[in-house]
Structure formats: C-alpha cells, structure tokens
Design a protein around this motif. Structure first.
Motif, PDB file in Angstrom:
ATOM      1  N   MET A  77      -7.646  16.091   2.299  1.00  0.00           N
ATOM      2  CA  MET A  77      -7.190  16.285   3.672  1.00  0.00           C
ATOM      3  C   MET A  77      -7.724  15.192   4.586  1.00  0.00           C
ATOM      4  O   MET A  77      -6.993  14.675   5.436  1.00  0.00           O
ATOM      5  N   ARG A  78      -8.995  14.846   4.387  1.00  0.00           N
ATOM      6  CA  ARG A  78      -9.547  13.774   5.230  1.00  0.00           C
ATOM      7  C   ARG A  78      -8.792  12.464   4.991  1.00  0.00           C
ATOM      8  O   ARG A  78      -8.536  11.696   5.925  1.00  0.00           O
ATOM      9  N   ALA A  79      -8.423  12.210   3.732  1.00  0.00           N
ATOM     10  CA  ALA A  79      -7.650  11.004   3.424  1.00  0.00           C
ATOM     11  C   ALA A  79      -6.282  11.066   4.085  1.00  0.00           C
ATOM     12  O   ALA A  79      -5.822  10.089   4.696  1.00  0.00           O
ATOM     13  N   PHE A  80      -5.620  12.200   3.978  1.00  0.00           N
ATOM     14  CA  PHE A  80      -4.278  12.336   4.540  1.00  0.00           C
ATOM     15  C   PHE A  80      -4.301  12.175   6.058  1.00  0.00           C
ATOM     16  O   PHE A  80      -3.407  11.552   6.651  1.00  0.00           O
ATOM     17  N   LEU A  81      -5.333  12.706   6.702  1.00  0.00           N
ATOM     18  CA  LEU A  81      -5.431  12.601   8.157  1.00  0.00           C
ATOM     19  C   LEU A  81      -5.648  11.163   8.626  1.00  0.00           C
ATOM     20  O   LEU A  81      -5.405  10.835   9.796  1.00  0.00           O
ATOM     21  N   LEU A  82      -6.092  10.290   7.699  1.00  0.00           N
ATOM     22  CA  LEU A  82      -6.258   8.867   8.051  1.00  0.00           C
ATOM     23  C   LEU A  82      -4.933   8.122   8.037  1.00  0.00           C
ATOM     24  O   LEU A  82      -4.858   6.987   8.514  1.00  0.00           O
ATOM     25  N   PHE A 113      -4.641  15.282  -7.277  1.00  0.00           N
ATOM     26  CA  PHE A 113      -5.490  16.190  -8.056  1.00  0.00           C
ATOM     27  C   PHE A 113      -6.858  15.550  -8.143  1.00  0.00           C
ATOM     28  O   PHE A 113      -7.032  14.529  -8.812  1.00  0.00           O
ATOM     29  N   LEU A 114      -7.839  16.155  -7.450  1.00  0.00           N
ATOM     30  CA  LEU A 114      -9.112  15.480  -7.216  1.00  0.00           C
ATOM     31  C   LEU A 114     -10.314  16.313  -7.648  1.00  0.00           C
ATOM     32  O   LEU A 114     -11.222  16.565  -6.862  1.00  0.00           O
ATOM     33  N   PRO A 115     -10.380  16.722  -8.902  1.00  0.00           N
ATOM     34  CA  PRO A 115     -11.570  17.451  -9.348  1.00  0.00           C
ATOM     35  C   PRO A 115     -12.708  16.473  -9.609  1.00  0.00           C
ATOM     36  O   PRO A 115     -12.515  15.250  -9.586  1.00  0.00           O
ATOM     37  N   ALA A 137     -11.757   8.070  -9.693  1.00  0.00           N
ATOM     38  CA  ALA A 137     -12.396   7.536 -10.899  1.00  0.00           C
ATOM     39  C   ALA A 137     -13.391   8.503 -11.518  1.00  0.00           C
ATOM     40  O   ALA A 137     -13.734   8.373 -12.692  1.00  0.00           O
ATOM     41  N   ASP A 138     -13.877   9.488 -10.730  1.00  0.00           N
ATOM     42  CA  ASP A 138     -14.863  10.436 -11.260  1.00  0.00           C
ATOM     43  C   ASP A 138     -14.235  11.779 -11.627  1.00  0.00           C
ATOM     44  O   ASP A 138     -14.935  12.782 -11.731  1.00  0.00           O
ATOM     45  N   ALA A 139     -12.918  11.805 -11.830  1.00  0.00           N
ATOM     46  CA  ALA A 139     -12.222  13.069 -12.087  1.00  0.00           C
ATOM     47  C   ALA A 139     -12.371  13.551 -13.521  1.00  0.00           C
ATOM     48  O   ALA A 139     -11.937  14.658 -13.856  1.00  0.00           O
ATOM     49  N   GLY A 140     -12.909  12.756 -14.409  1.00  0.00           N
ATOM     50  CA  GLY A 140     -13.116  13.211 -15.786  1.00  0.00           C
ATOM     51  C   GLY A 140     -11.864  13.109 -16.629  1.00  0.00           C
ATOM     52  O   GLY A 140     -11.208  12.061 -16.697  1.00  0.00           O
ATOM     53  N   GLY A 141     -11.517  14.223 -17.292  1.00  0.00           N
ATOM     54  CA  GLY A 141     -10.412  14.219 -18.251  1.00  0.00           C
ATOM     55  C   GLY A 141      -9.069  13.857 -17.669  1.00  0.00           C
ATOM     56  O   GLY A 141      -8.151  13.474 -18.404  1.00  0.00           O
ATOM     57  N   CYS A 188      -5.558   5.822  -9.644  1.00  0.00           N
ATOM     58  CA  CYS A 188      -6.942   6.204  -9.908  1.00  0.00           C
ATOM     59  C   CYS A 188      -7.803   5.304  -9.036  1.00  0.00           C
ATOM     60  O   CYS A 188      -7.945   4.101  -9.314  1.00  0.00           O
ATOM     61  N   VAL A 189      -8.369   5.894  -7.961  1.00  0.00           N
ATOM     62  CA  VAL A 189      -9.055   5.084  -6.963  1.00  0.00           C
ATOM     63  C   VAL A 189     -10.481   5.590  -6.783  1.00  0.00           C
ATOM     64  O   VAL A 189     -10.880   6.613  -7.346  1.00  0.00           O
ATOM     65  N   ALA A 190     -11.241   4.897  -5.967  1.00  0.00           N
ATOM     66  CA  ALA A 190     -12.615   5.313  -5.670  1.00  0.00           C
ATOM     67  C   ALA A 190     -12.587   6.660  -4.950  1.00  0.00           C
ATOM     68  O   ALA A 190     -11.659   6.954  -4.197  1.00  0.00           O
ATOM     69  N   PRO A 191     -13.620   7.476  -5.142  1.00  0.00           N
ATOM     70  CA  PRO A 191     -13.646   8.809  -4.523  1.00  0.00           C
ATOM     71  C   PRO A 191     -14.060   8.759  -3.053  1.00  0.00           C
ATOM     72  O   PRO A 191     -15.104   9.302  -2.656  1.00  0.00           O
ATOM     73  N   THR A 192     -13.234   8.080  -2.244  1.00  0.00           N
ATOM     74  CA  THR A 192     -13.482   8.005  -0.805  1.00  0.00           C
ATOM     75  C   THR A 192     -12.195   8.319  -0.063  1.00  0.00           C
ATOM     76  O   THR A 192     -11.092   8.057  -0.575  1.00  0.00           O
ATOM     77  N   PRO A 193     -12.278   8.865   1.169  1.00  0.00           N
ATOM     78  CA  PRO A 193     -11.058   9.127   1.937  1.00  0.00           C
ATOM     79  C   PRO A 193     -10.231   7.858   2.172  1.00  0.00           C
ATOM     80  O   PRO A 193      -8.997   7.904   2.141  1.00  0.00           O
ATOM     81  N   GLU A 194     -10.908   6.729   2.384  1.00  0.00           N
ATOM     82  CA  GLU A 194     -10.182   5.494   2.679  1.00  0.00           C
ATOM     83  C   GLU A 194      -9.343   5.044   1.482  1.00  0.00           C
ATOM     84  O   GLU A 194      -8.171   4.659   1.634  1.00  0.00           O
ATOM     85  N   ALA A 195      -9.923   5.082   0.266  1.00  0.00           N
ATOM     86  CA  ALA A 195      -9.183   4.659  -0.930  1.00  0.00           C
ATOM     87  C   ALA A 195      -8.019   5.605  -1.204  1.00  0.00           C
ATOM     88  O   ALA A 195      -6.920   5.168  -1.580  1.00  0.00           O
ATOM     89  N   LEU A 196      -8.242   6.882  -1.013  1.00  0.00           N
ATOM     90  CA  LEU A 196      -7.170   7.854  -1.228  1.00  0.00           C
ATOM     91  C   LEU A 196      -6.065   7.692  -0.187  1.00  0.00           C
ATOM     92  O   LEU A 196      -4.873   7.814  -0.497  1.00  0.00           O
ATOM     93  N   ALA A 197      -6.454   7.414   1.055  1.00  0.00           N
ATOM     94  CA  ALA A 197      -5.454   7.197   2.107  1.00  0.00           C
ATOM     95  C   ALA A 197      -4.559   6.015   1.771  1.00  0.00           C
ATOM     96  O   ALA A 197      -3.333   6.055   1.996  1.00  0.00           O
ATOM     97  N   GLU A 198      -5.136   4.988   1.208  1.00  0.00           N
ATOM     98  CA  GLU A 198      -4.330   3.816   0.824  1.00  0.00           C
ATOM     99  C   GLU A 198      -3.343   4.177  -0.285  1.00  0.00           C
ATOM    100  O   GLU A 198      -2.186   3.756  -0.261  1.00  0.00           O
TER     101      GLU A 198
END
Length: 596
Positions: free
Chosen positions: A1-6, A58-60, A83-87, A100-110
């Motif tokens: 959600m934080r990523a989407f709001l960016l 999907f961000l486990p 990148a830290d989502a595992g399987g 598959c991006v870094a686990p940050t709102p900014e990377a997900l927003a991109e």
C-alpha cells in the motif's frame, strides 16, 4: 500500500481477505479512491479477480512456496514480488514472468508504474508466466513423487481399487445386484441389505472409509453379497444426481437413489432452520416421500437374509419393510453427537431443533432395542447404549475401526525426508484430517486459536470437509492452511511427507479412524489421551499430551532425533497391523451369530 500510494497510476489496488490489520490498512489508505478492500472473497470469485487484474503483487517474507504465485501465473498475470520473498522467486523471473525488486516502497512503486505504463509488455509477461507454470499440477506432482529414485511406482499402490461407475437406467438397476449373486460361489445364498444416508464410494471421510472397507471385507472374507441402499444427497453434477447401481468392490454393490423433490425441499427447509447440515436427520422421516427408494427397498428385502441399519436414521424404513433379522451398526452415540451439533438452536428452543433432537433420540433407542445385534467401534459406546436404553450386557459386538493396510505403504523417516526435499518443504508441517463433525471442528478450532499461534515455525494443514465450515474459511494465523477436501492421491502425498499428524480430540464417541491412517503410514502422531480411546497406542508408539501441554509436546516431538522417531513409528505400524487390519477384524462378527 505504501508503494502504491507513491504512484499516480490509473489503476485500482484491490485487497482481498480479512485480518487483524484491516483497520490499520484502511486508515493508511485514507481517502485514496483507487484502493478497494474486497473483504472475504469466496474461492469461486477469486478466479474472476485474477482474470480482471493487470498484475498481482505478492510480498511475503521467506515464503516456503506461495500458492498465490502459481494461481496468478496460471491466470496469465505477472507477479510483483521482492528479493526476500523466498520460494516465490523460484517462479518469478524478473522482467520475464514478473518483477523481483528490493523490499522497499520505492522499488515496488517503480514496478507498479512500469506495469501500468507499458500494458502490452505487462500482458506479454503474463503469457510467459502462464507457460512457466503449466507443469504445476497435482497429477504431475504425484507422478514425479512416486517415480522418485528409490521409490518406484510399485511402492505406491492405488489407495483404493479403481472402479468404473456403471450408471444404469431404472429398468436395469433392479437386475444388476440380483444377477450378481449367481457368480459368487459358496456365499451366494447370503445377502445383506444395508441402509445408509450417504454414498461410501469413493471413501474420503472416516465414515465412508469404515463402511467401504468393512463391507468389502464382509463380501470377500465371508462370501456374503452386500447391497448398500443409499439415499444420495443432492449432487453438484447432473451425472451424479442420477440413480446409480454399481459394484464398488467384488461382491459389494452400492445403489444410490436421489432425493425426491419433496424430500429435497423438506431437507433444505430444515437445514435453513437449524443452520447445520441435516441430511441424516431429515432422512428419519424423509424417506417416506421417496417412492423410488421404497420400491427398491421392497425389492431388495425379498432376497435379503439379513438387514443392517448403518447409523440409526433409517431405522423406521428397515423396521417397516425388512422382515428378516437385522443389526444396528453404530458409528457413534448419535444422540450425544447431534446434541452437540444442535447446541445453539436447542439453547434457543427453536421448535425444529427440539423436534429433530426428539426424532434422533427415538431412532437411536429403536435401533438399540429392536436390533438383533449391535456393532460398535468401541466398548465405551456399547456401555453407553446398555446403560441408557437398559440393554442386556451380552448385547453388542465391537468391530474396531481399522486401516486399509494394503493401500497405506509405510514411509520410514529417511524416505520421508526425501519426499520433503522433493516438495521443497522448508518448515515442519503438521497435518489434521477431519470431516464437518462437531469434535473435529472443536479440534480444528484449538489448532487455529491456540496451537498454531504458539508454534509459529510450524505450518499447519487442515484437510477434509471441515474446511467447508464457515469458521475455517478465514484463518487468522499465517501458518495455517485450509486444504479442503483432498483426493486419494493428494492424501497419499500428505501422509508420505508431513512431519507430524495431529489428533487433538476432546469429545465424541467411537474411535478416530484418522489415527490409523497416520500410524499405518509411518507419520509421527501427537494425540490427546481422549483421542487415543479405543485404540490404546502406548507411549512407545505415539506422542500423547493433555490440551494445555500441546505446544510444548509438539515442539518436543519435532526436536526428537530421527532415529528415535523411527523406532516409535515402526512400533505404531506393527501394532496397527496386529490389531487394526480389516481382513482380521471382520471375522469378529462370526461370534455375533451371522444369519446365512
């Protein structure tokens, strides 16, 4: 959600499901109209949501598998993950089947912005995703497992005999079973007519398994022709709603009769009033509104040498139309069982509940008093019947629940570890099997509310029709999975690969058939003392603990060295073979003066 709001993308973010963070997330969304909370979404609607999506985030964290990944990709949608989502990253290839991006709102927003701005490329990635998971099917999974080196296909036999249904017309149905007796050799003259309120083939629940295996061994071991005359509940498929007569094992026939329209309407009305499944209760008097069932009952009664009332619900039908001696096969103390299931409407004195309970009590009393003999799963049930209905002490015979040992290969600890590696299980897995049955629901509630939160490093699988209950469609602990009803092949995989099988039973009657599936398969078992009733496995064979001690007992079991676990499960299998083999147990009824 934080990523989407960016982002400022012209998309909706749809969030399905419920949970303890719902209020916090809605506050975070504030007045952004692009964010929609769908709440609980039924399985049949999930597919439509996938189809309507452009991509699926999907961000486990360190997920062991991630079924959402496969579901989304099967629907042709790329997955946005970290990148830290595992399987999940075993399926998602960055730039090809998703992001598959870094686990940050900014990377997900991109990543979200890229998906929205180049929709042609996003859809192409979705097609790549679909092709990447075409091999992920149960049939392929099971085939690979049973052909694993060291596990040839012959080591994993069919769990149950394969029977091709012979759906017949009403005119042919009466001939099928009658003609079958001409080819059965010395036992052809004996014909048992068994009345029941549900089909037993294919056997997927405890009651179905008991009846299928017990009566197929009556046919094979004792040379007796057996007809199961069944009032079949409404089916989801038209073909299953037809009248069927088929040989489900040598000498064992199942004749299914659909509910009449009048009978079905009465059953639906009663279920609406009580709020629980009432197929069996409705049948107590409902059979009278089914002319075809009565016609078949009269037909089979002409050649029957013995009748059997499986459960008490069709006792009136048997008393009125079967003239030969008959037995009562009791799976449980049904009055206690139904009183627990109907507790809520009974407490409110709902008239239909009071009437239904009176019908159940009367049916069980008649079945106990008027039957020539009673068969029970456990001695405790016979004691209850004798005390409650004033029966003679010699009346009653225990035929315990047993295991189909020929279809339950023993999996030792070393082989179990190989299967776990094949399935890429990174965390211990605990299994509970159960039907929509009061004591099972109570046990599953304990697992979800107390055991799973206390053991966050363990994944808990719930399997069986209990998953259809509304209380288990929304599971708050992140480490609980509701698998629903599983096929025989899927169950075989579970029994070969889980770390522990659970039997946290606190109420009920009879004995727990699931325990024998566990012990026969070599699964380490954790049970309550009550769950061990009628089976009496020793501390050298299973792990046992009272309710309050379960979290510690489960952790201790999982910490036990493989060699020590192997010794216990081997002892448990040996006792199962010695005491709970259907081919041996069925001969106990020879002491009950079989009518031939």
């Amino acid at each position: 959600m934080r990523a989407f709001l960016l982002t400022d993308v012209a998309l909706e973010l749809r969030i399905a499901g419920t949970g303890p963070m719902e209020a916090e997330l809605k506050a975070l969304a504030a007045d952004d109209s692009r964010i929609r909370f769908l709440g609980f979404v039924r399985d049949r609607d999930v597919a439509a949501q996938y189809q309507d999506a452009l991509a699926v985030p999907f961000l486990p964290y360190d997920e062991d598998y991630g079924l959402i990944t496969v579901e989304a990709m099967s629907a042709g949608k790329p997955v946005i993950t970290t990148a830290d989502a595992g399987g999940v990253n075993e399926f998602v290839r960055h730039g090809e089947t998703g992001w598959c991006v870094a686990p940050t709102p900014e990377a997900l927003a991109e990543a979200i912005t890229q998906a929205a701005e180049d929709r042609t490329q996003t859809r192409a990635m979705g097609e790549h995703a679909r092709r990447a998971v075409t091999h992920v099917t149960w049939s392929d999974t099971v085939r690979e497992l049973i052909t694993t080196p060291g596990q040839p296909s012959t080591a994993a036999p069919e769990r149950f005999p394969v029977v091709k249904p012979d759906v017949v017309t009403p005119d042919r149905a009466l001939e099928t079973v009658a003609n079958a007796g001409q080819h059965q050799g010395s036992g052809a003259g004996a014909h048992w007519l068994v009345l029941n309120t549900y089909p037993v083939y294919p056997p997927m629940g405890g009651g179905q398994s008991r009846m299928f295996h017990f009566y197929r061994h009556v046919a094979s071991e004792l040379g007796i022709r057996v007809t199961l005359l069944v009032l079949a509940p409404p089916a989801s498929h038209a073909a299953e709603s037809q009248e069927q007569c088929r040989e489900i094992a040598p000498g064992l026939f199942e004749h299914r009769v659909p509910l009449s329209r009048s009978q079905a309407r009465q059953q639906q009305s009663l279920q609406a009033a009580l709020g629980v499944p009432v197929d069996d209760i409705a049948a107590i008097q409902g059979w009278r509104d089914n002319p075809r069932y009565i016609e078949l009952l009269r037909h089979y009664a002409k050649t029957a040498t013995q009748g059997v009332c499986a459960h008490p619900y069709l006792v009136h039908a048997l008393r009125e139309h079967v003239e030969v001696a008959w037995w009562y096969e009791a799976h449980n103390v049904e009055t206690d069982l139904k009183r627990a299931i109907l507790a809520a409407p009974l407490a409110k004195e709902v008239p239909q509940a009071l009437e239904a309970m009176a019908e159940v009590e009367n049916a069980e009393r008649l079945a106990c008093e008027e039957s020539q003999q009673m068969l029970a799963c456990a001695e405790g049930d016979l004691v209850t019947f004798r005390e409650r209905y004033g029966l003679p002490t010699e009346k009653g015979c225990v035929v315990p629940n047993c295991a189909d040992l020929s279809a339950l290969p023993f999996i030792d600890m070393a082989t179990r570890s190989e299967w776990q590696a094949r399935l890429q299980q990174h965390r211990p897995v605990a299994l509970f099997l159960g039907s929509w049955h009061g004591p099972n629901l109570e046990a599953a509630e304990f697992i979800c509310r107390q055991l799973a939160p206390a053991c966050p490093d363990v994944v808990f699988y719930l399997a069986g029709s209990l998953c259809d209950h509304p209380d288990f469609r929304q599971l708050p602990p992140n480490n609980v999975r509701a698998l629903g009803r599983v096929s025989n092949a899927e169950l075989a995989v579970l029994l070969a690969s889980v770390d522990v099988a659970l039997n946290p039973m606190f109420s009920g009657s009879g004995s727990n058939l699931k325990m024998l599936d566990y012990t026969a398969s070599g699964v380490p078992v954790l049970t309550t003392p009550f769950g061990n009733r009628g089976l009496d496995f020793t501390p050298q064979q299973v792990w046992q603990a009272e309710k309050a001690e379960w979290p510690a007992a489960l952790k201790a079991l999982l910490a036990t060295e493989p060699q020590a676990r192997q010794a216990k499960v081997a002892e448990a299998r040996q006792r199962t073979e010695h005491c709970f083999d259907w081919s041996v147990a069925v001969h106990r009824i020879a002491d009950c003066d079989i009518q031939n």
